[in-house]
Motif scaffolding. Structure first.
Motif, PDB file in Angstrom:
ATOM      1  N   THR A 213       4.162-115.501-104.647  1.00 25.04           N
ATOM      2  CA  THR A 213       5.301-114.605-104.858  1.00 25.04           C
ATOM      3  C   THR A 213       4.898-113.377-105.676  1.00 25.04           C
ATOM      4  O   THR A 213       3.859-113.378-106.344  1.00 25.04           O
ATOM      5  CB  THR A 213       6.434-115.344-105.574  1.00 25.04           C
ATOM      6  OG1 THR A 213       6.006-115.670-106.918  1.00 25.04           O
ATOM      7  CG2 THR A 213       6.806-116.627-104.841  1.00 25.04           C
ATOM      8  N   ARG A 214       5.733-112.359-105.613  1.00 19.18           N
ATOM      9  CA  ARG A 214       5.473-111.164-106.395  1.00 19.18           C
ATOM     10  C   ARG A 214       5.512-111.482-107.886  1.00 19.18           C
ATOM     11  O   ARG A 214       4.707-110.943-108.673  1.00 19.18           O
ATOM     12  CB  ARG A 214       6.516-110.086-106.070  1.00 19.18           C
ATOM     13  CG  ARG A 214       6.264-108.760-106.787  1.00 19.18           C
ATOM     14  CD  ARG A 214       7.244-107.707-106.365  1.00 19.18           C
ATOM     15  NE  ARG A 214       8.603-108.031-106.754  1.00 19.18           N
ATOM     16  CZ  ARG A 214       9.668-107.253-106.530  1.00 19.18           C
ATOM     17  NH1 ARG A 214       9.502-106.102-105.869  1.00 19.18           N
ATOM     18  NH2 ARG A 214      10.867-107.616-106.905  1.00 19.18           N
ATOM     19  N   GLN A 215       6.406-112.366-108.282  1.00 16.29           N
ATOM     20  CA  GLN A 215       6.486-112.761-109.681  1.00 16.29           C
ATOM     21  C   GLN A 215       5.196-113.436-110.146  1.00 16.29           C
ATOM     22  O   GLN A 215       4.715-113.189-111.261  1.00 16.29           O
ATOM     23  CB  GLN A 215       7.665-113.710-109.903  1.00 16.29           C
ATOM     24  CG  GLN A 215       7.856-114.132-111.353  1.00 16.29           C
ATOM     25  CD  GLN A 215       9.065-115.032-111.537  1.00 16.29           C
ATOM     26  OE1 GLN A 215       9.817-115.290-110.604  1.00 16.29           O
ATOM     27  NE2 GLN A 215       9.247-115.532-112.739  1.00 16.29           N
ATOM     28  N   GLU A 216       4.617-114.269-109.293  1.00 15.22           N
ATOM     29  CA  GLU A 216       3.357-114.928-109.643  1.00 15.22           C
ATOM     30  C   GLU A 216       2.241-113.903-109.795  1.00 15.22           C
ATOM     31  O   GLU A 216       1.386-114.033-110.687  1.00 15.22           O
ATOM     32  CB  GLU A 216       2.989-115.961-108.577  1.00 15.22           C
ATOM     33  CG  GLU A 216       3.808-117.239-108.634  1.00 15.22           C
ATOM     34  CD  GLU A 216       3.369-118.250-107.591  1.00 15.22           C
ATOM     35  OE1 GLU A 216       3.190-119.430-107.943  1.00 15.22           O
ATOM     36  OE2 GLU A 216       3.200-117.861-106.418  1.00 15.22           O
ATOM     37  N   ARG A 217       2.217-112.913-108.931  1.00 15.59           N
ATOM     38  CA  ARG A 217       1.186-111.877-109.030  1.00 15.59           C
ATOM     39  C   ARG A 217       1.303-111.112-110.351  1.00 15.59           C
ATOM     40  O   ARG A 217       0.302-110.824-111.013  1.00 15.59           O
ATOM     41  CB  ARG A 217       1.307-110.898-107.862  1.00 15.59           C
ATOM     42  CG  ARG A 217       0.963-111.509-106.519  1.00 15.59           C
ATOM     43  CD  ARG A 217       0.846-110.438-105.450  1.00 15.59           C
ATOM     44  NE  ARG A 217       0.639-111.013-104.149  1.00 15.59           N
ATOM     45  CZ  ARG A 217      -0.516-111.498-103.709  1.00 15.59           C
ATOM     46  NH1 ARG A 217      -1.571-111.448-104.498  1.00 15.59           N
ATOM     47  NH2 ARG A 217      -0.621-112.007-102.491  1.00 15.59           N
ATOM     48  N   GLU A 218       2.523-110.779-110.709  1.00 10.87           N
ATOM     49  CA  GLU A 218       2.744-110.053-111.959  1.00 10.87           C
ATOM     50  C   GLU A 218       2.350-110.899-113.165  1.00 10.87           C
ATOM     51  O   GLU A 218       1.746-110.410-114.122  1.00 10.87           O
ATOM     52  CB  GLU A 218       4.208-109.628-112.052  1.00 10.87           C
ATOM     53  CG  GLU A 218       4.608-108.609-110.983  1.00 10.87           C
ATOM     54  CD  GLU A 218       6.090-108.308-110.983  1.00 10.87           C
ATOM     55  OE1 GLU A 218       6.840-109.042-111.691  1.00 10.87           O
ATOM     56  OE2 GLU A 218       6.522-107.379-110.286  1.00 10.87           O
ATOM     57  N   GLU A 219       2.701-112.186-113.119  1.00 11.30           N
ATOM     58  CA  GLU A 219       2.352-113.100-114.200  1.00 11.30           C
ATOM     59  C   GLU A 219       0.835-113.247-114.317  1.00 11.30           C
ATOM     60  O   GLU A 219       0.283-113.266-115.422  1.00 11.30           O
ATOM     61  CB  GLU A 219       2.980-114.472-113.928  1.00 11.30           C
ATOM     62  CG  GLU A 219       2.793-115.491-115.033  1.00 11.30           C
ATOM     63  CD  GLU A 219       3.707-115.258-116.223  1.00 11.30           C
ATOM     64  OE1 GLU A 219       3.496-115.926-117.251  1.00 11.30           O
ATOM     65  OE2 GLU A 219       4.619-114.410-116.114  1.00 11.30           O
ATOM     66  N   ALA A 220       0.152-113.341-113.180  1.00 10.68           N
ATOM     67  CA  ALA A 220      -1.304-113.479-113.192  1.00 10.68           C
ATOM     68  C   ALA A 220      -1.964-112.242-113.769  1.00 10.68           C
ATOM     69  O   ALA A 220      -2.959-112.334-114.503  1.00 10.68           O
ATOM     70  CB  ALA A 220      -1.803-113.729-111.775  1.00 10.68           C
ATOM     71  N   LEU A 221      -1.425-111.087-113.462  1.00 12.68           N
ATOM     72  CA  LEU A 221      -1.974-109.840-113.970  1.00 12.68           C
ATOM     73  C   LEU A 221      -1.837-109.748-115.484  1.00 12.68           C
ATOM     74  O   LEU A 221      -2.749-109.277-116.187  1.00 12.68           O
ATOM     75  CB  LEU A 221      -1.268-108.652-113.303  1.00 12.68           C
ATOM     76  CG  LEU A 221      -1.814-107.261-113.621  1.00 12.68           C
ATOM     77  CD1 LEU A 221      -3.250-107.134-113.122  1.00 12.68           C
ATOM     78  CD2 LEU A 221      -0.934-106.198-112.984  1.00 12.68           C
ATOM     79  N   LEU A 222      -0.717-110.228-115.998  1.00 11.61           N
ATOM     80  CA  LEU A 222      -0.448-110.135-117.428  1.00 11.61           C
ATOM     81  C   LEU A 222      -1.080-111.264-118.240  1.00 11.61           C
ATOM     82  O   LEU A 222      -1.610-111.030-119.336  1.00 11.61           O
ATOM     83  CB  LEU A 222       1.071-110.127-117.675  1.00 11.61           C
ATOM     84  CG  LEU A 222       1.840-108.903-117.191  1.00 11.61           C
ATOM     85  CD1 LEU A 222       3.329-109.123-117.363  1.00 11.61           C
ATOM     86  CD2 LEU A 222       1.387-107.650-117.939  1.00 11.61           C
ATOM     87  N   ARG A 223      -1.028-112.485-117.715  1.00 11.13           N
ATOM     88  CA  ARG A 223      -1.408-113.642-118.520  1.00 11.13           C
ATOM     89  C   ARG A 223      -2.463-114.540-117.887  1.00 11.13           C
ATOM     90  O   ARG A 223      -2.866-115.535-118.488  1.00 11.13           O
ATOM     91  CB  ARG A 223      -0.159-114.492-118.815  1.00 11.13           C
ATOM     92  CG  ARG A 223       0.942-113.744-119.539  1.00 11.13           C
ATOM     93  CD  ARG A 223       2.129-114.646-119.840  1.00 11.13           C
ATOM     94  NE  ARG A 223       3.145-113.945-120.596  1.00 11.13           N
ATOM     95  CZ  ARG A 223       4.091-113.186-120.062  1.00 11.13           C
ATOM     96  NH1 ARG A 223       4.145-113.050-118.755  1.00 11.13           N
ATOM     97  NH2 ARG A 223       4.985-112.569-120.819  1.00 11.13           N
ATOM     98  N   GLY A 224      -2.902-114.206-116.694  1.00  9.94           N
ATOM     99  CA  GLY A 224      -3.824-115.078-115.987  1.00  9.94           C
ATOM    100  C   GLY A 224      -5.105-115.398-116.732  1.00  9.94           C
ATOM    101  O   GLY A 224      -5.609-116.525-116.687  1.00  9.94           O
ATOM    102  N   ALA A 225      -5.632-114.424-117.466  1.00 14.80           N
ATOM    103  CA  ALA A 225      -6.879-114.628-118.201  1.00 14.80           C
ATOM    104  C   ALA A 225      -6.752-115.692-119.274  1.00 14.80           C
ATOM    105  O   ALA A 225      -7.761-116.284-119.694  1.00 14.80           O
ATOM    106  CB  ALA A 225      -7.329-113.308-118.821  1.00 14.80           C
TER     107      ALA A 225
END
Length: 232
Positions: free
Chosen positions: A175-187
């Motif tokens: 989902t788009r929300q998952e992509r945004e979350e990964a960009l912000l907190r994935g590391a």
């Protein structure tokens, strides 16, 4: 060749208990195959990486030969690769597969998620669909009842951080929300490699080598809407 089913550009070699990719498979099919299904075999990477307790349960391994997936190098145009229900572990190495967009590694022996993702980022740059269900590296109920929904969400976040071009992960659309979350907190969502008991690995291996010969495995082309061509 017994067990080989070909339907157009789709090649199936399922449930043959092969421990390495047969050379003739690449020679006969590598130049045209777009989809390759090698599920329900005994593919592993390095035999000599296992302790003696695991080797005891493998009846036909008598040397330190390295069992790899190097046979895949003959499949230069491969787009889909199915490796479910094998014995692949953290030393899994794929050749460069620049056109591969679908990879399923369900029910193998992968525990080190970050190592796998770093390798896939280099070897399969076009990857859009990845499934790791049934591996220790994928924390869900298929692996351990101790894992919950939050564990799985963190796992998805980290995978998408490492492989941002994925469209599907474990059969679920990204989902788009998952992509945004990964960009912000994935590391910060790195999944710690769990400790695996070699006793459990041995039991799993013994179960695989003692599978009933009557196991039903679909090798027909009925779902592909065309007639199979058996290669002798």
């Amino acid at each position: 060749m017994a067990g080989l089913v070909v339907c157009g550009t789709q090649v199936s070699y399922i449930g043959q208990d092969c421990r390495e990719i047969p050379e003739h498979l690449g020679r006969d099919c590598g130049h045209f195959a777009k989809r390759l299904d090698l599920s329900f075999n005994l593919l592993r990477v390095a035999l000599n990486s296992l302790p003696i307790c695991c080797l005891i349960s493998l009846t036909c391994f008598t040397s330190s030969k390295v069992w790899s997936l190097e046979g895949l190098s003959a499949f230069g145009s491969l787009e889909e690769l199915i490796l479910d229900n094998n014995l692949l572990g953290d030393d899994l190495v794929l050749p460069g597969l620049p056109q591969l967009h679908t990879l399923t590694l369900n029910k193998n022996q992968i525990t080190d998620l970050e190592c796998l993702l770093d390798h896939l980022a280099k070897a399969t740059p076009a990857l859009e669909y990845l499934s790791l269900l049934g591996n220790v590296a994928c924390p869900n109920e298929l692996v351990s009842l101790e894992k919950d929904e939050d564990d799985y969400k963190r796992y998805r976040c980290f995978v998408l951080y490492k492989l941002p071009n994925l469209k599907f992960l474990d059969a679920q659309k990204v989902t788009r929300q998952e992509r945004e979350e990964a960009l912000l907190r994935g590391a910060f969502m790195k999944v710690v490699k769990p400790k695996v008991s070699w006793a459990s690995v041995t039991m799993f291996t013994m179960g695989r080598t003692q599978r009933a010969t009557g196991l039903s495995v679909t090798t027909s082309c009925e779902n592909w809407f065309c007639e199979p061509q058996l290669l002798s």
